[in-house]
Design a protein around this motif. Structure first.
Motif: not given
Length: 100
Positions: A11-14, A16-20, A46-47, A54-55
């Motif tokens: 995901s490119v959701d900031l 969600e990335i911050r949570l991970h 980002v792929y 997005a990967s």
């Protein structure tokens, strides 16, 4: 010493990335490093994938200096292991010749 870890998020959701990132226990260990001689680094790629997926790959790491006495101790141990390996190989070679 160079230490790093790869993280993957689809995901490119900031948020969600911050949570991970905040749930990653090895990354929390990096936050506890108290040395001023450390260099931290981050690399992200980002792929794009089909269907707007997005990967996202994130590589986070730290480079820490090793004290000189530890370097000498490691070199001494490495030299001891090399010598032990040579002696072991020599004894195997001599045993093989006697059996013929």
């Amino acid at each position: 010493v160079l230490s790093g870890l790869p993280l993957h998020v689809s995901s490119v959701d900031l948020k969600e990335i911050r949570l991970h990132l905040t749930d990653c226990k090895p990354l929390l260990e990096y936050e506890r490093i108290e040395s001023d001689n450390c260099v931290f680094f981050v690399c992200a790629k980002v792929y794009p994938m089909p269907s707007t997926v997005a990967s996202v790959w994130i590589f986070i790491g730290v480079e820490m200096p090793i004290p000189e006495d530890v370097v000498y101790a490691m070199a001494k141990e490495h030299q001891r292991r090399l010598q032990a390996k040579v002696v072991d190989n020599d004894s195997k070679t001599h045993r093989g010749k006697g059996a013929a």
